[in-house]
Each structure stands twice: as structure tokens, then as C-alpha cells.
Design a protein around this motif. Structure first.
Motif, short mmCIF file in Angstrom:
data_model
loop_
_atom_site.label_atom_id
_atom_site.label_comp_id
_atom_site.label_asym_id
_atom_site.label_seq_id
_atom_site.Cartn_x
_atom_site.Cartn_y
_atom_site.Cartn_z
N SER A 107 0.83 -1.20 0.00
CA SER A 107 0.00 0.00 0.00
C SER A 107 0.86 1.25 0.00
CB SER A 107 -0.99 0.00 1.16
OG SER A 107 -0.30 -0.17 2.37
N THR A 108 0.37 2.26 -0.71
CA THR A 108 1.06 3.54 -0.81
C THR A 108 0.12 4.61 -0.26
OG1 THR A 108 0.25 3.74 -3.09
CG2 THR A 108 2.46 2.86 -2.81
N PRO A 109 0.29 4.95 1.03
CA PRO A 109 -0.68 5.84 1.70
C PRO A 109 -0.85 7.20 1.02
CG PRO A 109 0.82 4.84 3.29
CD PRO A 109 1.34 4.48 1.94
N ASP A 110 0.24 7.75 0.45
CA ASP A 110 0.10 9.10 -0.12
C ASP A 110 -0.80 9.13 -1.36
OD1 ASP A 110 2.04 7.68 -1.52
OD2 ASP A 110 3.28 9.44 -1.93
N THR A 111 -0.92 7.97 -2.03
CA THR A 111 -1.81 7.95 -3.19
C THR A 111 -3.08 7.15 -2.90
OG1 THR A 111 -0.68 5.99 -4.05
CG2 THR A 111 0.07 8.13 -4.88
N GLY A 112 -3.15 6.54 -1.71
CA GLY A 112 -4.33 5.77 -1.33
C GLY A 112 -4.52 4.50 -2.15
#
Ligand SMILES: [Zn+2]
Length: 516
Positions: free
Chosen positions: A406-411
């Protein structure tokens, strides 16, 4: 004069790669400058050149004759443009997309009507009409030559009927009143009568290629014959802008069959054939060996029958890659065929093969195939897809894992699985019982993608968080292959088996902006 807006007409690198030459970081930070592009621009900009990128880069050396010395017996032109520029591409993401088939809005006070033309000269492209100036921008859909339906560097075959129809629509939507038409790579056309004449001929050119080729295909002409059968209509042949200065009628005709029917001519002898190097020794033996072939080739060459000379010499070179006399004779014939071509892509390809047959593939440093800005433009999914291509499947037997990324900054979330020696991913899902999970911002992942930092370092300082045992990632990293564009095309040209001369190095050319 400050720049107030930039319009990317289409997804090819020669139409956006120089954007950093006119926009500064300050321009972008200020938000003053709008960048307008056709819908889905970023996806198609990156995707067309990634999956088969290394093979395409290698083939550029043929289509564009990148190693040939400039001169009457070497490189003269590459059709649309004159030379590949060196240096990295810049890519600034668009700020506004043209999404509907036709959209009208003002750009810095100038009224513009945009016509999306997807799947024409490029996967995403658009024409623009400036009604108050009666000026029509035809992007790269109309140039002063036949364009490529099939491009020799390799790409999905373009759709000539669709292309023709969009030119036809522009003719009736804008071309009835336009007084100047300008387009990529070439000069403007002045006056409505001339504009209509050029648009009509270009419309008919692409439609004719589609229709005439399929007309013959429906009567049994195959991909291996159509280039000798298809003929540009006489009235079009007499128009300078309908000559094959960029795409040739020959290779485009084959491309149309490839688009509709694929590579197979339906003769089972060519269905799953021997590899050329495996079939050639049988021919050479049956033809009586090297000396007889060289004698016959020399006779054919002297008679100007160069194509038939290549037919038999190619067999000999395939069978005997170390036979320099055979390679030189084949190079001689290729050169004569190259000189005879009106089309630079065909000429360069014959001359490039001749060059490598004589001199071997030059070595030297190889630059990475994409600039950091282009890599940043890749979607995470595209990056993961490409990892699946880079992975050496045969060495992945026995390895398996399920990872949640998961890449939190891009959701974004992805399941990445290695099973059956195959690396797959699916966006928007999370696996219930993964072997491990990896969380890091896309902006940090980019540093890994461009090779600036390692994943281990990010885990070490906490920018990446891990749950579970990621030991298998090390094994996966070992399976990743860095593709090298210096692979052999003509037999016996690899440096291990030929005399390599000093020559222009590979570096400046790989990953450069090519005229498309
Ligand atoms: Zn172009």
C-alpha cells in the motif's frame, strides 16, 4: 513573452520531452501555466514504450540508423526528423484533460475547439481548431508524407481506417472554413482550397491502405506477399505529401494484415517453423555449401538482383555466423537495397544491418532507458507489470509469496503474488492472509524505482513499514534482469564472435527522444 499554456497534442516523446525547455519549476509552482492534453495522456505516454522498451530501443538502431556515419553512403535522414537529440526527456503532468470527443474552451483568451482522435497516429492524440483565426492544428495526424501504420522500431499496429475517419471529420468540421493548416514536423498549408485538397488526399491515403490491403487479403494474399501486391493509387502517388518518406507503403501494407490477421500466412509450414539458425544448415548443405552459395550470390549481385542475393546469403550467414566472407557479401547486397529505397526507415535498416555485419555491434556504456521524470510518470501498476517482465521466470520456479502493498500518499493498494514462476498484481485489493505486507509512500517508492535508494534503506529508517518476513524479496530482486540493448540481430555480430571496431557509443542514443 511568458508562456501561459502548453498543449500536448499527443503521447509521443518528441511532443512533450522538451517541455522543460519552455517551462521552469517556478512556472509550475505558480500554477499560472495550464498544461492541456488529451484524456488518458499519462497512461498511454508511458505504457507504449515500457513493456517492450529494450527491444524497441535496439530496433531504433535499424529504423533510424543511429550508428551510421552521416553521408551519402550512410545516414541521410530519418523521415520526420533529422537526428535524434541527446539528453534526458522532461515530463510535466498535464493540469487539464480534454475528455469529450469535441470540447471548446478559451486558452489565455484564445477560443479553441479540441477534437480528440484516439487510436490514430498515437494512442491518444487531438487536433485543435482556432476559429477566430481560422487556423487548424492537425497535430501529427496529417504530415507531408505517409506516416507509419506499423513502425519499424516496433509498436502495436495503428488503425488506418480510424485515422482516416478522424481526418475526414476534421475536413467537414473545420476544413470548410480554415485558412491555414499547420501540423507537426512540417510546414503550414495556406488557403482553404489547398487545405481541403491535402485533407482529402490524406484521408483517402489511409483509408485506401486499409481497404485495398484487406481487399486482397480477402482473396488470399498473405502478409508475405502483400507488399509486392499493394499499390498506392496513381493520383495519390503524384502528390508529394503522399510519398513514403516516413512510413513506406510496403511495410505499412504488411502492418494492416498484421492488425487484422496476425503474423501467420495460414501455411502450416510457417506455423511453428524451425528457428532460422536451425533451418539454415539444411539449406546450406543441400545448396552444396558455402563456396557455391557465395559464387551464386556474386553472380546475382553483379546482375543487380540484390534481393535474391540476400535470400541465399542470409541462409549462409544464419548457418555460419563466423563466416566473414558471407557476412561481407550479405552486407554488400543490403547496402545496394538500402540505396534504392525512397523510405528512410527501410534504407536505414538495410544499412544498419550491413554496418553490424561488417563491424560487429559496438560496445560502450549504456544509459538507462528512461529519465527519472518519465519513471515518475509511471503508474505503480505499470511499474509492477514491468517487474513481471523483468523477472527471469525460469529461475523463479519454486518461489512463491503473497504480498499486500500500500502507498498511503496515493491511497492505493495492490496484491502482488508470485506463483507458478509468474509475478502478478491486482490494484484495489488486499489479500486476507498475506505472507507479508509493505507500506510506503509512492513518492518514496519512486526513489527505489529510479535506483536512487534501496528498499532496505527505507525499511531501516522507517519510511517503509513491513509486517511479516520479507526475506523472499531478496530472492525476487536477484531474479530481476537489467535488459541490455546490445543484443545480436544479425548472426555473428556479437563482440564475442566478430571484430568490433571503435564506433559511436550507444549511450547518447538509448532512451533519447525519437521523432515519431
Ligand atoms: Zn512527432
Amino acid at each position: 513573452m511568458p508562456v501561459s499554456a502548453v498543449i500536448y497534442s499527443h503521447t509521443h516523446g518528441d511532443h512533450w520531452g522538451g517541455v522543460r525547455g519552455i517551462l521552469t519549476d517556478e512556472d509550475m509552482r505558480s500554477g499560472r501555466v495550464e498544461i492541456i492534453a488529451p484524456r488518458d495522456f499519462m497512461d498511454f505516454t508511458i505504457a507504449e514504450n515500457v513493456y517492450a522498451g529494450n527491444a524497441m530501443n535496439r530496433r531504433l538502431f535499424y529504423q533510424y540508423g543511429l550508428l551510421l556515419p552521416v553521408g551519402p553512403h550512410g545516414f541521410v535522414t530519418q523521415g520526420l526528423g533529422h537526428r535524434v537529440p541527446a539528453g534526458a526527456s522532461g515530463l510535466i503532468a498535464p493540469t487539464r484533460f480534454v475528455s469529450k470527443p469535441i470540447e471548446e474552451f478559451d486558452v489565455d483568451g484564445v477560443r479553441m475547439i479540441f477534437q480528440n482522435t484516439p487510436n490514430t497516429e498515437a494512442p491518444r492524440e487531438m487536433n485543435t481548431y482556432l476559429p477566430d483565426m481560422k487556423a487548424l492544428w492537425m497535430a501529427e495526424n496529417v504530415i507531408a508524407s505517409l506516416h507509419n501504420i506499423y513502425t519499424l522500431r516496433g509498436a502495436a499496429v495503428r488503425d488506418p481506417l480510424n485515422w482516416s475517419k478522424y481526418i475526414g471529420e476534421a475536413l467537414y468540421r473545420f476544413g470548410q472554413e480554415a485558412e491555414v493548416m499547420f501540423a507537426a514536423h512540417h510546414w503550414p498549408r495556406w488557403g482553404n482550397a489547398r487545405i481541403q485538397e491535402v485533407l482529402r488526399a490524406q484521408r483517402d491515403f489511409y483509408a485506401n491502405m486499409n481497404n485495398q490491403v484487406l481487399h486482397y487479403a480477402n482473396q488470399g494474399v498473405t502478409i508475405n506477399q502483400i507488399h509486392n501486391v499493394y499499390r498506392v493509387p496513381t493520383t495519390l502517388q503524384q502528390e508529394w505529401h503522399c510519398r513514403g518518406y516516413h512510413g513506406s507503403p510496403e511495410h505499412n501494407a504488411r502492418g494492416v494484415i498484421q492488425r487484422f490477421l496476425g503474423f501467420w500466412d495460414c501455411n502450416p509450414a510457417t506455423l511453428v517453423p524451425l528457428s532460422p539458425e536451425d533451418s539454415a544448415p539444411l539449406y546450406v548443405e543441400m545448396m552444396g555449401g558455402s563456396e557455391r552459395i557465395l559464387d551464386k550470390a556474386s553472380e546475382l549481385h553483379a546482375a543487380g538482383d540484390y534481393l535474391r542475393a540476400t535470400e541465399i546469403l542470409n541462409k549462409l550467414v544464419q548457418a555460419e555466423p563466423d563466416n566473414q566472407a558471407a557476412k561481407d557479401a550479405l552486407a554488400d547486397a543490403f547496402e545496394q537495397l538500402g540505396y534504392q529505397q525512397e523510405n528512410p526507415g527501410l534504407r536505414n535498416s538495410f544499412l544498419a544491418a550491413a554496418y553490424e555485419l561488417r563491424s560487429g555491434i559496438p560496445q560502450g556504456p549504456v544509459a538507462s532507458s528512461a529519465s527519472p521524470e518519465v519513471i515518475r510518470g509511471m503508474s505503480t501498476e505499470l511499474f509492477l507489470n514491468f517487474l513481471g517482465i523483468r523477472m527471469d521466470s525460469r529461475r523463479a520456479e519454486g518461489l512463491s509469496f503473497t504480498m499486500n502493498l500500500s502507498t498511503p500518499d496515493t491511497g492505493e493498494t495492490f496484491i502482488v503474488e508470485l506463483r507458478n514462476a509468474t509475478l502478478t498484481n491486482i490494484a484495489g485489493f488486499t489479500a486476507p492472509n498475506p505472507d507479508f505486507a509493505l507500506t510506503l509512500n509512492r513518492s518514496d517508492l519512486e526513489q527505489v524505482m529510479v535506483g536512487a535508494e534501496t528498499l532496505e534503506a527505507m525499511i531501516g529508517d522507517g519510511r517503509a513499514q513491513v509486517e511479516g518476513d520479507i526475506g523472499v524479496l531478496g530472492a525476487l530482486a536477484d531474479l530481476m534482469v537489467d535488459f541490455d540493448p546490445r543484443f545480436e540481430i544479425m548472426p555473428g555480430t556479437h563482440p564475442d564472435r566478430s571484430t568490433v571496431v571503435e564506433s559511436p557509443d550507444f549511450e547518447a542514443t538509448v532512451g533519447a527522444v525519437i521523432p515519431e
